[in-house]
Design a protein around this motif. Structure first.
Motif: not given
Length: 494
Positions: A181-184, A190-192, A201-205, A210-215
Motif C-alpha cells: 500500500l505504501e508503494r501504491l 505522484s500522478r495526482c 518519466q522521472l518516478f524512480d528518480d 523523496f525517500h532521502e528527504l523522508d529519512n
C-alpha cells in the motif's frame, strides 16, 4: 540610665514596627481574600512532578508522550503542564478544553514556531517559513487544488493506478500489505499531485529523492533541524535535486502555455497571490513537497490499519463487500467521485481506523497570549503566554466519556443515530485536526483510500496471516510495526 532609655526607645520602636507590619499583613490578607471571580475560580494548571528535578520529566517525555499521558491524565486531569528544561508544555485533552486550541487566530496560538523543523525539508518561503498572511494564501492554493471539481478529476488516475498495480499480483500469494500500500500510495500521489512528467518519466528518480528527504526527518531533527549529521546532509542534497527537477518541469509547462494537465502541480503554477504575484518555481516545489509529506504517510498508514481491522473483524469485512456488490448492481464496474461518495460503510471503517491510529500523536502551538479553559468538572485554568500548548489525537480519540468502548474497532459508532463524534460536541474527533487548522487533504485521503480498497474488496479474497499489527511508537509518523502479511486469492466474476 541614658543607655537603658535608648534601648527602651529602640525596643518600643521595634514593637511599633512589628505591630504595623502585622496589621499590614492582616489587612492585605483580608483584601486578597475578598470575593474575586478571577482569584477564586482561575488557577494555573497543575504541573507534572518527576524525579530527579529538571531532567525527570524530560526522561519520561522522551520515553513516550502517550505513556506519560496515560499515567498522568487520571491524576492531573485534562489540563496540566509538563516542564521540559526551559519549555513549558501545557496539554489540553478532550473536546471540552480544545476549542481555543483549534479555533484561535495565529496571533494567539501559532504553528510557525513549533513546526519550523520542517523548513529544511519544505524549503524557504513556504508554509512554516512564510509570514502568516503569505502562509494563509498558500493554504488557499492547497484548498483550491482540493476543491470538489478538482477531486473529481483525480479519481480516474487513482482508479487506474490501483487497477494497474494489483494486476501485477498473481492468482494467489502472500504480500506485506503495508509495503504494497505504501508503494501504491506514492504512485497515486505522484500522478495526482506531482504530475504526468514525474509519474511517467522521472518516478524512480523522484521517489528515491523523496525517500532521502523522508529519512532526513528524525526525532533529533525536531530540536536541531540543521545539525550536521549524515541524514541531514542527504536530506539537503535531495531537496536541491528535487528543486532542479521541478524547476525544469515548471519552466517547460509555462513555456508551452498548455494548461490541460489536471494535477496539483498545475494548480500551484496557475495560483496567484492577492496582489497579482505569481508563484515562483521555488514556492511551487516547496508546496508540492509539503503536500506529498502531509498525505503520503497518512494515507498509507490508514490504508493498512483499515485492511488489518477488516480482515480481523469479519462482520465489517462482509458489510464492506456487500456494499460493493450493491454498488456494482447499481452502477456496474464503473467508479467515479459520486460512486466513491456512496461508500458509507467503507468510509466509516476508514474513519474508525483513523480514530484508533492517527499518524500524528501530538499537535502543538505556541501561545502568544494568556487564555482560559474550563474542564468538564468546572475547573477553570489560565494558560500563560509563552507556553507550548499541545493536544494528542491518539489519546483524545480514546476518551471513554466521548466514545463507548473506545479501544474497540466499531465503525457503526459513526452511523446515523449514534454519531458519537458529534454527540460529545465539536473537537471530539481530531485525527485530521479540527477548526481553523483542519487538514485540507482529508477529502483527498479518504477518496484515495476508498479507491484502493474498493478495488481490493471487489477483486480479492484476503486473509490476515501475521498477528494483528502493533503500533510503531518510535516512528516520526506513527504507523504499524513490522510486517502485515496477507494471503490473497483473485476473484473471477462470471
Amino acid at each position: 540610665m541614658k543607655m537603658e532609655v535608648y534601648f527602651y526607645k529602640v525596643l518600643n520602636m521595634s514593637s511599633v514596627v512589628i505591630v504595623v507590619l502585622f496589621l499590614t499583613m492582616v489587612v492585605t490578607k483580608l483584601i486578597t481574600s475578598l470575593p474575586s471571580k478571577k482569584k477564586k475560580s482561575v488557577r494555573v494548571p497543575p504541573v507534572l512532578q518527576a524525579w530527579p528535578p529538571l531532567i525527570g520529566t524530560l526522561i519520561r517525555f522522551m520515553k513516550g508522550p502517550i505513556s506519560l499521558l496515560r499515567e498522568e491524565y487520571p491524576k492531573l486531569g485534562s489540563v496540566f503542564t509538563v516542564k521540559l528544561l526551559h519549555k513549558n508544555i501545557t496539554f489540553l485533552i478532550g473536546p471540552e478544553v480544545s476549542e481555543h486550541f483549534f479555533n484561535a487566530f495565529e496571533s494567539e496560538l501559532s504553528q510557525k514556531e513549533v513546526y519550523r523543523f520542517n523548513v529544511p525539508t519544505f524549503g524557504p518561503g513556504v508554509v512554516f517559513d512564510a509570514d502568516y498572511p503569505i502562509r494563509m494564501e498558500q493554504f488557499r492554493f492547497f484548498a483550491d487544488a482540493l476543491k470538489v471539481h478538482n477531486l473529481r478529476g483525480y479519481v480516474d488516475p487513482m482508479v487506474r493506478e490501483a487497477a494497474d498495480y494489483f494486476s501485477k499480483w498473481g492468482e494467489s500469494g502472500e504480500v506485506d500489505l503495508s509495503v504494497e500500500l505504501e508503494r501504491l500510495i506514492i504512485l497515486t500521489a505522484s500522478r495526482c499531485l506531482l504530475g504526468r512528467e514525474v509519474r511517467e518519466q522521472l518516478f524512480d528518480d523522484v521517489s528515491a529523492l523523496f525517500h532521502e528527504l523522508d529519512n532526513g526527518m528524525l526525532p533529533i531533527s525536531v530540536l536541531f533541524p540543521y545539525l550536521p549529521i549524515p541524514a541531514h546532509g542527504c536530506r539537503d542534497r535531495a531537496r536541491a535535486k528535487l528543486a532542479q527537477i521541478f524547476s525544469k518541469i515548471i519552466a517547460s509547462r509555462k513555456r508551452s502555455g498548455d494548461k490541460s494537465e489536471h494535477d496539483m502541480l498545475q494548480c500551484f503554477i496557475d495560483s496567484k497571490y492577492k496582489d497579482g504575484r505569481e508563484t515562483t518555481e521555488s514556492e511551487v516545489t516547496g508546496l508540492l513537497i509539503a503536500a506529498l509529506f502531509a498525505g503520503q504517510h497518512t494515507s498509507a498508514i490508514t490504508s493498512t490499519w483499515t485492511g488489518a481491522y477488516l480482515m480481523r473483524d469479519k462482520h465489517y469485512l462482509l458489510a464492506a463487500k456487500d456494499e460493493q456488490k450493491k454498488l456494482i448492481e447499481k452502477h456496474g464496474d464503473k467508479i467515479n467521485y459520486d460512486i466513491l461518495s456512496e461508500m458509507d460503510v467503507l468510509f466509516r471503517c476508514i474513519k474508525e481506523a483513523l480514530r484508533l491510529h492517527p499518524p500524528l500523536i501530538m499537535l502543538m502551538r505556541a501561545s502568544h497570549s494568556d487564555f482560559n479553559v474550563t474542564t468538564r468538572e468546572g475547573k477553570t485554568y489560565e494558560i500563560p503566554k509563552g507556553h507550548i500548548v499541545a493536544t494528542s489525537p491518539v489519546f483524545a480519540n480514546r476518551l471513554p466519556h466521548v466514545y463507548k468502548d473506545p479501544d474497540n474497532f466499531d465503525p457503526d459508532r459513526f452511523a446515523p443515530g449514534r454519531e458519537e463524534d458529534k454527540a460529545a460536541g465539536p473537537f471530539s474527533y481530531i485525527s485530521l485536526g479540527a477548526g481553523r487548522h483542519e487538514c485540507l487533504g482529508g477529502p483527498f485521503a479518504y477518496m484515495q483510500i476508498k479507491a484502493i480498497w474498493s478495488h481490493l474488496l471487489r477483486n480479492f479474497e484476503l486473509e490476515l496471516m501475521s498477528p494483528f499489527p502493533e503500533t510503531d511508537w518510535n516512528a516520526m509518523v506513527v504507523g504499524v510495526k513490522g510486517k502485515v502479511m496477507v494471503r490473497y486469492k483473485r476473484l473471477h466474476v462470471s
